[in-house]
Design a protein around this motif. Structure first.
Motif, short mmCIF file in Angstrom:
data_model
loop_
_atom_site.label_atom_id
_atom_site.label_comp_id
_atom_site.label_asym_id
_atom_site.label_seq_id
_atom_site.Cartn_x
_atom_site.Cartn_y
_atom_site.Cartn_z
N GLY A 346 0.78 -1.23 0.00
CA GLY A 346 0.00 0.00 0.00
C GLY A 346 0.81 1.27 0.00
O GLY A 346 0.26 2.34 0.25
N ASN A 347 2.11 1.19 -0.27
CA ASN A 347 2.88 2.44 -0.33
C ASN A 347 3.73 2.45 -1.60
O ASN A 347 3.86 1.43 -2.29
CB ASN A 347 3.75 2.62 0.92
N ARG A 348 4.28 3.60 -1.90
CA ARG A 348 5.04 3.79 -3.13
C ARG A 348 6.44 4.32 -2.82
O ARG A 348 6.94 5.21 -3.50
CB ARG A 348 4.28 4.72 -4.08
N ALA A 349 7.04 3.75 -1.79
CA ALA A 349 8.38 4.16 -1.41
C ALA A 349 9.44 3.37 -2.17
O ALA A 349 10.60 3.36 -1.77
CB ALA A 349 8.56 3.98 0.09
N HIS A 350 9.04 2.69 -3.23
CA HIS A 350 10.01 1.95 -4.04
C HIS A 350 10.95 2.92 -4.75
O HIS A 350 10.69 4.13 -4.81
CB HIS A 350 9.27 1.08 -5.07
N LEU A 351 11.99 2.36 -5.33
CA LEU A 351 12.99 3.18 -6.02
C LEU A 351 12.90 3.05 -7.54
O LEU A 351 13.83 3.42 -8.25
CB LEU A 351 14.40 2.78 -5.56
N ALA A 352 11.77 2.55 -8.06
CA ALA A 352 11.64 2.36 -9.50
C ALA A 352 11.80 3.67 -10.27
O ALA A 352 12.23 3.67 -11.42
CB ALA A 352 10.29 1.72 -9.82
N TRP A 353 11.41 4.78 -9.64
CA TRP A 353 11.57 6.10 -10.27
C TRP A 353 12.86 6.78 -9.82
O TRP A 353 13.03 7.97 -10.06
CB TRP A 353 10.39 7.00 -9.94
N SER A 354 13.74 6.06 -9.15
CA SER A 354 14.93 6.61 -8.52
C SER A 354 14.52 7.47 -7.32
O SER A 354 13.41 7.35 -6.81
CB SER A 354 15.78 7.41 -9.52
N ALA A 355 15.43 8.32 -6.84
CA ALA A 355 15.15 9.17 -5.67
C ALA A 355 16.16 10.31 -5.68
O ALA A 355 17.11 10.32 -6.47
CB ALA A 355 15.26 8.36 -4.38
N GLY A 356 15.95 11.28 -4.80
CA GLY A 356 16.86 12.39 -4.73
C GLY A 356 16.68 13.38 -5.87
O GLY A 356 15.62 13.41 -6.51
N PRO A 357 17.70 14.19 -6.16
CA PRO A 357 17.55 15.26 -7.15
C PRO A 357 17.30 14.76 -8.57
O PRO A 357 16.83 15.51 -9.42
CB PRO A 357 18.87 16.03 -7.07
N HIS A 358 17.60 13.48 -8.84
CA HIS A 358 17.42 12.95 -10.19
C HIS A 358 16.24 11.98 -10.28
O HIS A 358 16.16 11.18 -11.21
CB HIS A 358 18.70 12.26 -10.67
N THR A 359 15.30 12.08 -9.36
CA THR A 359 14.12 11.25 -9.46
C THR A 359 13.39 11.56 -10.76
O THR A 359 13.45 12.68 -11.28
CB THR A 359 13.19 11.47 -8.25
N CYS A 360 12.70 10.57 -11.31
CA CYS A 360 12.06 10.71 -12.62
C CYS A 360 11.04 11.85 -12.61
O CYS A 360 10.12 11.85 -11.80
CB CYS A 360 11.38 9.41 -13.02
N PRO A 361 11.16 12.83 -13.53
CA PRO A 361 10.20 13.94 -13.55
C PRO A 361 8.89 13.59 -14.24
O PRO A 361 7.95 14.38 -14.20
CB PRO A 361 10.96 15.02 -14.34
N ALA A 362 8.82 12.41 -14.89
CA ALA A 362 7.63 12.04 -15.65
C ALA A 362 6.90 10.86 -15.04
O ALA A 362 6.13 10.18 -15.73
CB ALA A 362 8.04 11.72 -17.09
N LYS A 363 7.10 10.60 -13.75
CA LYS A 363 6.50 9.41 -13.17
C LYS A 363 4.98 9.47 -13.15
O LYS A 363 4.32 8.43 -13.27
CB LYS A 363 7.05 9.16 -11.76
N GLY A 364 4.40 10.66 -13.03
CA GLY A 364 2.95 10.79 -13.06
C GLY A 364 2.36 10.37 -14.40
O GLY A 364 1.52 9.45 -14.46
N PRO A 365 2.78 10.99 -15.51
CA PRO A 365 2.28 10.54 -16.82
C PRO A 365 2.62 9.09 -17.12
O PRO A 365 1.80 8.37 -17.70
CB PRO A 365 2.97 11.49 -17.79
N ALA A 366 3.81 8.64 -16.74
CA ALA A 366 4.20 7.26 -17.05
C ALA A 366 3.30 6.26 -16.33
O ALA A 366 2.86 5.26 -16.92
CB ALA A 366 5.66 7.04 -16.63
N ARG A 367 3.01 6.54 -15.08
CA ARG A 367 2.13 5.64 -14.33
C ARG A 367 0.72 5.67 -14.90
O ARG A 367 0.07 4.63 -15.04
CB ARG A 367 2.13 6.04 -12.86
N LEU A 368 0.23 6.85 -15.26
CA LEU A 368 -1.12 6.96 -15.82
C LEU A 368 -1.24 6.16 -17.11
O LEU A 368 -2.21 5.43 -17.32
CB LEU A 368 -1.45 8.43 -16.05
N ILE A 369 -0.25 6.30 -18.00
CA ILE A 369 -0.30 5.58 -19.27
C ILE A 369 -0.34 4.08 -19.04
O ILE A 369 -1.13 3.36 -19.66
CB ILE A 369 0.91 5.97 -20.15
#
Length: 467
Positions: A346-369
């Protein structure tokens, strides 16, 4: 903790037993690794959260398998750089420039491979441009694109969902969101797929990718429109043509191959795991749960987020020298035994989108698609099932991705959907897509030439539809 820098002559090569306590480098390539990467991660964990690996013949790196150690690297730009020009083995020729992994690791002046103020400027342009997308309209366009693809495979009663659905849908979305005509789009997708694939001609793929993105930038300079590429070009960051090319390559990298893998890995889970099959039989489609599970256990980019130490240092007790590449195993870190399993529920603390200053900026659209792609397919084909045992599905080789080679399925044949969203009429005579908000980029209205480009794109789809 940092350590005094020894002389270079005193530092054995990366992975040398003298340097790693008699540890040999685990190979992250070949059919064995592709079939069972978790076995490799288990062996690596026996030596701690940082271990030497070989990502291609003769190409050594460090792999971080621990969740907390991964966060330490990802969140410490003062100790670890993203700039591949610091990769000493490539700079001194130890790693040849034509190595198949170099296109995925080489320096490009984009937001992924830069640090500090330059990273902030480039990332800001990307984030602001993606922020102009309307999520609700994007959902509508993805649904229409999914219907088009399902209408094509529906009457046959069987399909390879990777090649006929998962790989095609991101292409349709990318072409639309970036205002990209099909002749250019084909080059971009073929080139990007090639640099992910360990068996491909990496130099040819990199050249094809460069050619395609240069053509797209030139097109948008001449004819900007209401699309992400044009918004990026009109951003106050004032990107040069070269910078434009490299930001588009970065966005393309996240919008095609990893997106395809997320969709197909999600479908594999939904069609093979009894937890989800039971919910589906009960009338509920836990697509969000399936996507979360995939992002935790089979992220589309399994080993990436490459960093380079700014100086010799100890990382969780292991000496790592300046300029040696450190890959984060997003898959291994997410499944770290030290990470309590209930923290994943029930949480999204995974690192699939990376983390820190280089976390994926498109994770919202990517997840929606991905979620819309899964929802639409299961809605239209509720009795779909795998056409082969899940254990016999083949995985593509390569150190970076977690990607199926095919996803064969069968289902009771269906007729194409009625209305403009389905059938060939929806291809040859489409209404203007609402996925892109009407706000202009650098022109007040869309030029007539853009209508020509769109007509060419839909004509291409019509030809594809009819074979």
């Amino acid at each position: 903790m940092t350590t005094p820098r020894p002389s270079r002559d005193a530092v054995p090569p990366l992975g040398c037993p003298a340097h790693t306590g008699a540890r040999t480098a685990e190979r992250l390539y070949g059919p064995g690794f592709a079939a069972d990467p978790m076995a490799s991660y288990t062996r690596l964990r026996a030596h701690g959260s940082v271990a030497p690996v070989e990502i291609s013949p003769g190409v050594r790196a460090w792999l971080v398998t621990g969740y907390e150690t991964a966060l330490e690297v990802l969140r410490s730009p003062e100790r670890f750089s993203k700039d591949p020009r610091r990769w000493q083995a490539l700079a001194d020729g130890t790693v040849p420039a034509d190595s198949p992994v170099v296109p995925m690791m080489m320096y490009r002046p984009n937001a992924l491979w830069t640090d500090g103020e330059e990273h902030g400027r480039l990332r800001g342009a990307i984030t602001d441009s993606l922020g102009r997308l309307d999520p609700n309209a994007l959902r509508g366009y993805v649904e229409a694109s999914a219907d088009t693809l399902i209408d094509r495979i529906g009457p046959k009663g069987r399909a390879d969902l990777l090649n006929e659905y998962g790989a095609v849908l991101p292409l349709l979305v990318f072409n639309q969101l970036f205002g990209c005509p099909p002749d250019i789009g084909d080059k971009l997708v073929e080139g990007m797929s090639g640099i992910f694939d360990a068996d491909a001609d990496s130099e040819k793929a990199n050249g094809l990718l460069t050619e395609g993105v240069a053509e797209l930038v030139a097109l948008k300079r001449r004819h900007p429109g209401p699309d992400v590429a044009s918004w990026l070009m009109a951003h106050p960051a004032q990107l040069t043509d070269e910078e434009m090319m490299h930001q588009l390559v970065l966005l393309m990298g996240g919008g095609t191959e990893p997106q395809q893998n997320l969709i197909c890995n999600g479908l594999r889970l939904l069609l093979s795991d009894d937890r989800f099959a039971g919910d589906l039989a009960g009338g509920s489609m836990p697509v969000e749960d399936a996507v979360d599970e995939v992002l935790w256990t089979d992220p589309p980019l399994a080993n990436y987020a490459i960093h380079y130490p700014l100086h010799d240092l100890e990382l969780d007790g292991t000496l790592v020298c300046e300029g040696e590449p450190i890959l984060i195993s997003l898959a291994a870190a997410n499944t770290d035994p030290d990470l309590a399993r209930d923290r994943r529920t029930g949480n999204r603390a995974h690192l699939a989108w990376s983390a820190g200053p280089h976390t994926c900026p498109a994770k919202g659209p990517a997840r929606l698609i991905a979620e819309v792609a899964l929802e639409k397919l299961l809605d239209r084909l509720p009795d779909i099932e795998l056409a082969a045992p899940v254990g016999e599905l083949e995985w593509r080789q390569g150190p970076f991705h977690r990607a199926l080679a095919s996803l064969p399925v069968r289902f009771p044949p269906i007729s194409p959907a009625d209305g403009p969203a389905g059938g060939s009429e929806g291809i040859t005579n489409p209404a203007r897509s609402s996925s892109i908000p009407p706000a202009p980029a650098s022109t007040a209205s869309e030029p007539g030439s853009a209508n020509v480009a769109r007509h060419r794109w839909w004509s291409f789809l019509a030809r594809w539809w009819h074979g």
